[in-house]
Design a protein around this motif. Structure first.
Motif, PDB file in Angstrom:
ATOM      1  N   ASP A  37      -1.615   2.907   7.762  1.00  0.00           N
ATOM      2  CA  ASP A  37      -1.027   2.260   8.771  1.00  0.00           C
ATOM      3  C   ASP A  37      -2.171   1.107   9.340  1.00  0.00           C
ATOM      4  O   ASP A  37      -1.715   0.121   9.595  1.00  0.00           O
ATOM      5  N   ILE A  38      -3.310   1.338   9.445  1.00  0.00           N
ATOM      6  CA  ILE A  38      -4.423   0.549   9.714  1.00  0.00           C
ATOM      7  C   ILE A  38      -4.802  -0.595   8.640  1.00  0.00           C
ATOM      8  O   ILE A  38      -4.498  -1.774   9.101  1.00  0.00           O
ATOM      9  N   ALA A  39      -4.607  -0.291   7.379  1.00  0.00           N
ATOM     10  CA  ALA A  39      -4.589  -1.120   6.296  1.00  0.00           C
ATOM     11  C   ALA A  39      -3.145  -2.092   6.500  1.00  0.00           C
ATOM     12  O   ALA A  39      -3.538  -3.392   6.552  1.00  0.00           O
ATOM     13  N   ASN A  40      -2.142  -1.678   7.060  1.00  0.00           N
ATOM     14  CA  ASN A  40      -0.820  -2.609   6.988  1.00  0.00           C
ATOM     15  C   ASN A  40      -1.280  -3.533   7.908  1.00  0.00           C
ATOM     16  O   ASN A  40      -0.553  -4.499   8.103  1.00  0.00           O
ATOM     17  N   GLU A  41      -1.600  -2.983   9.209  1.00  0.00           N
ATOM     18  CA  GLU A  41      -2.057  -3.761  10.551  1.00  0.00           C
ATOM     19  C   GLU A  41      -2.914  -4.808  10.003  1.00  0.00           C
ATOM     20  O   GLU A  41      -2.618  -6.093  10.592  1.00  0.00           O
ATOM     21  N   ARG A  42      -4.223  -4.645   9.201  1.00  0.00           N
ATOM     22  CA  ARG A  42      -4.926  -5.754   8.866  1.00  0.00           C
ATOM     23  C   ARG A  42      -4.334  -6.739   8.208  1.00  0.00           C
ATOM     24  O   ARG A  42      -4.360  -7.964   8.046  1.00  0.00           O
ATOM     25  N   ILE A  43      -3.190  -6.250   6.849  1.00  0.00           N
ATOM     26  CA  ILE A  43      -2.704  -7.254   6.163  1.00  0.00           C
ATOM     27  C   ILE A  43      -1.567  -7.991   7.081  1.00  0.00           C
ATOM     28  O   ILE A  43      -1.389  -9.277   6.893  1.00  0.00           O
ATOM     29  N   ASN A  44      -0.757  -7.438   7.852  1.00  0.00           N
ATOM     30  CA  ASN A  44       0.009  -8.225   8.842  1.00  0.00           C
ATOM     31  C   ASN A  44      -0.688  -9.203   9.667  1.00  0.00           C
ATOM     32  O   ASN A  44       0.194 -10.251   9.825  1.00  0.00           O
ATOM     33  N   SER A  45      -1.561  -8.904  10.102  1.00  0.00           N
ATOM     34  CA  SER A  45      -2.511  -9.951  11.082  1.00  0.00           C
ATOM     35  C   SER A  45      -3.018 -11.104  10.142  1.00  0.00           C
ATOM     36  O   SER A  45      -3.070 -12.175  10.867  1.00  0.00           O
ATOM     37  N   LEU A  46      -3.242 -10.660   9.070  1.00  0.00           N
ATOM     38  CA  LEU A  46      -3.632 -11.893   8.230  1.00  0.00           C
ATOM     39  C   LEU A  46      -2.567 -12.830   7.848  1.00  0.00           C
ATOM     40  O   LEU A  46      -2.841 -14.003   7.668  1.00  0.00           O
ATOM     41  N   LYS A  47      -1.271 -12.108   7.592  1.00  0.00           N
ATOM     42  CA  LYS A  47      -0.161 -13.107   7.411  1.00  0.00           C
ATOM     43  C   LYS A  47       0.591 -13.661   8.494  1.00  0.00           C
ATOM     44  O   LYS A  47       1.408 -14.407   8.393  1.00  0.00           O
ATOM     45  N   GLY A  48      -0.277 -13.148   9.690  1.00  0.00           N
ATOM     46  CA  GLY A  48       0.352 -13.712  11.103  1.00  0.00           C
ATOM     47  C   GLY A  48       1.767 -12.897  11.402  1.00  0.00           C
ATOM     48  O   GLY A  48       2.568 -13.662  12.256  1.00  0.00           O
ATOM     49  N   GLU A  49       1.913 -11.864  10.947  1.00  0.00           N
ATOM     50  CA  GLU A  49       2.870 -11.121  11.208  1.00  0.00           C
ATOM     51  C   GLU A  49       2.805 -10.386  12.452  1.00  0.00           C
ATOM     52  O   GLU A  49       1.717  -9.709  12.707  1.00  0.00           O
TER      53      GLU A  49
ATOM     54  N   PHE B 267      -8.048   3.877  -3.860  1.00  0.00           N
ATOM     55  CA  PHE B 267      -8.771   4.683  -2.645  1.00  0.00           C
ATOM     56  C   PHE B 267      -8.802   3.524  -1.556  1.00  0.00           C
ATOM     57  O   PHE B 267     -10.003   3.290  -1.190  1.00  0.00           O
ATOM     58  N   ILE B 268      -7.987   3.016  -1.073  1.00  0.00           N
ATOM     59  CA  ILE B 268      -8.103   1.814  -0.529  1.00  0.00           C
ATOM     60  C   ILE B 268      -8.546   1.717   0.947  1.00  0.00           C
ATOM     61  O   ILE B 268      -8.878   0.854   1.562  1.00  0.00           O
ATOM     62  N   GLY B 269      -8.398   2.884   1.531  1.00  0.00           N
ATOM     63  CA  GLY B 269      -8.926   3.123   2.747  1.00  0.00           C
ATOM     64  C   GLY B 269      -8.219   2.568   3.677  1.00  0.00           C
ATOM     65  O   GLY B 269      -6.966   2.252   3.928  1.00  0.00           O
ATOM     66  N   SER B 270      -8.859   1.454   4.624  1.00  0.00           N
ATOM     67  CA  SER B 270      -8.393   0.820   5.705  1.00  0.00           C
ATOM     68  C   SER B 270      -8.174  -0.669   4.948  1.00  0.00           C
ATOM     69  O   SER B 270      -7.774  -1.439   5.945  1.00  0.00           O
ATOM     70  N   GLY B 271      -8.255  -0.817   3.790  1.00  0.00           N
ATOM     71  CA  GLY B 271      -7.330  -2.078   3.546  1.00  0.00           C
ATOM     72  C   GLY B 271      -8.263  -3.261   3.298  1.00  0.00           C
ATOM     73  O   GLY B 271      -7.830  -4.294   2.818  1.00  0.00           O
ATOM     74  N   THR B 272      -9.770  -3.095   3.024  1.00  0.00           N
ATOM     75  CA  THR B 272     -10.589  -4.435   2.465  1.00  0.00           C
ATOM     76  C   THR B 272     -10.390  -4.867   1.370  1.00  0.00           C
ATOM     77  O   THR B 272     -10.247  -6.153   1.465  1.00  0.00           O
TER      78      THR B 272
ATOM     79  N   GLU C 263      -4.381   9.090   2.982  1.00  0.00           N
ATOM     80  CA  GLU C 263      -4.354   9.366   4.475  1.00  0.00           C
ATOM     81  C   GLU C 263      -3.384   8.519   5.144  1.00  0.00           C
ATOM     82  O   GLU C 263      -3.532   7.068   5.107  1.00  0.00           O
ATOM     83  N   GLN C 264      -2.314   8.894   5.877  1.00  0.00           N
ATOM     84  CA  GLN C 264      -1.450   8.023   6.453  1.00  0.00           C
ATOM     85  C   GLN C 264      -1.944   7.232   7.593  1.00  0.00           C
ATOM     86  O   GLN C 264      -1.766   5.727   7.658  1.00  0.00           O
ATOM     87  N   GLU C 265      -2.818   7.720   8.241  1.00  0.00           N
ATOM     88  CA  GLU C 265      -3.654   6.969   9.396  1.00  0.00           C
ATOM     89  C   GLU C 265      -4.169   5.787   8.789  1.00  0.00           C
ATOM     90  O   GLU C 265      -4.079   4.741   9.483  1.00  0.00           O
ATOM     91  N   TYR C 266      -4.856   5.793   7.459  1.00  0.00           N
ATOM     92  CA  TYR C 266      -5.553   4.500   6.897  1.00  0.00           C
ATOM     93  C   TYR C 266      -4.418   3.711   6.458  1.00  0.00           C
ATOM     94  O   TYR C 266      -4.689   2.440   6.355  1.00  0.00           O
TER      95      TYR C 266
ATOM     96  N   ILE D  83       0.830  -1.082   0.124  1.00  0.00           N
ATOM     97  CA  ILE D  83       0.180  -0.026   0.195  1.00  0.00           C
ATOM     98  C   ILE D  83       1.037   1.274   0.082  1.00  0.00           C
ATOM     99  O   ILE D  83       1.709   1.299   0.770  1.00  0.00           O
ATOM    100  N   TYR D  84       0.774   2.141  -0.835  1.00  0.00           N
ATOM    101  CA  TYR D  84       1.275   3.367  -1.351  1.00  0.00           C
ATOM    102  C   TYR D  84       0.655   4.572  -0.656  1.00  0.00           C
ATOM    103  O   TYR D  84      -0.541   4.519  -1.154  1.00  0.00           O
ATOM    104  N   GLN D  85       1.251   5.533   0.258  1.00  0.00           N
ATOM    105  CA  GLN D  85       0.804   6.752   0.738  1.00  0.00           C
ATOM    106  C   GLN D  85       1.043   7.832  -0.398  1.00  0.00           C
ATOM    107  O   GLN D  85       1.892   8.217  -0.633  1.00  0.00           O
ATOM    108  N   GLY D  86      -0.069   8.476  -0.625  1.00  0.00           N
ATOM    109  CA  GLY D  86       0.096   9.633  -1.485  1.00  0.00           C
ATOM    110  C   GLY D  86      -1.173   9.890  -2.346  1.00  0.00           C
ATOM    111  O   GLY D  86      -2.204   9.130  -2.378  1.00  0.00           O
TER     112      GLY D  86
END
Length: 228
Positions: free
Chosen positions: A216-228, A188-193, A211-214, A6-9
């Motif tokens: 970060d949230i999206a990356n947390e979701r992805i990392n959780s899915l990967k078990g990281e 426009f990926i937002g929180s990463g759905t 938005e950097q906030e989202y 996910i790229y920010q900008g």
């Protein structure tokens, strides 16, 4: 541009880094063009913050973004969540390019109860455009054109995004309009759905979010899915 990242900008600038005709499917939930009054809902934030978010999500998107999406797609194959005020813009744009149109909808059984001098905001529209030769896969179960469910309040509380869409709907769209190992773009990926749905269905994704906030949230979701 790397896959599964996910790229920010600003999406217009970021998409310039994507080669022509390299994306198999686009799914986007861009800013809606709506006339939003000062009414609220259960978005998990205070009223002032909520209204600031809504104001930033009501300006729509220019055709310049659509032209860039057409450039990066192998063939036109795109889902766009939108308001009724945007239907004409998107339909005119893509039908002028020869694409076929389908109208899907999400009907909410518990919409925000704001209906002064207007109908309830209980329906969200989802336009699907595809070029000749683009197949629709999926099954009887995944190919329905409308969904009737409650608003996904738990996801909104968990991921704090005011317009987050249900994961199961997004997964169905991906199953219907792509194949395993295809590349899915959501600028426009937002929180990463879309990213989570792509990974769940064996696809690659490219995500973009202002938005950097989202991010970060999206990356947390992805990392959780990967078990990281």
């Amino acid at each position: 541009m790397e896959l599964n990242k996910i790229y920010q900008g600003d999406c217009l600038e970021l998409m310039k880094e994507i080669p022509d005709k390299s994306v198999d499917l686009v799914i986007i939930d861009p800013p809606y063009q709506i006339n939003q009054g000062k009414s609220g809902g259960a978005f998990g934030r205070d009223k002032r913050d909520f209204h600031n978010q809504i104001e930033s999500l009501t300006n729509g998107i220019p055709n310049e973004v659509l032209r860039e999406l057409v450039r990066v797609m192998k063939k036109i194959n795109i889902y766009i969540w939108c308001s009724k005020d945007q239907l004409r813009q998107f339909i005119n744009f893509f039908e002028d390019l020869g694409a076929k149109t389908d109208l899907l909808a999400w009907h909410k059984t518990n919409p925000v109860p704001t209906c002064n001098n207007k109908y309830l905001s209980d329906t969200e529209y989802l336009l699907f455009f595809r070029e000749k030769g683009v197949k629709v896969h999926g099954t009887y179960k995944t190919k329905k054109k409308y969904y009737v469910t409650p608003t996904n309040k738990e996801d909104k509380k968990l991921y704090t995004h005011p317009t987050i869409k249900p994961l199961d709907i997004t997964e169905n769209l991906i199953i219907n309009s792509s194949e395993e190992k295809n590349v899915i773009l959501d600028c426009f990926i937002g929180s990463g759905t879309t990213a989570v749905a792509a990974l769940n269905t064996g696809r690659f994704f490219i995500g973009m979010e202002k938005e950097q906030e989202y991010v970060d949230i999206a990356n947390e979701r992805i990392n959780s899915l990967k078990g990281e």
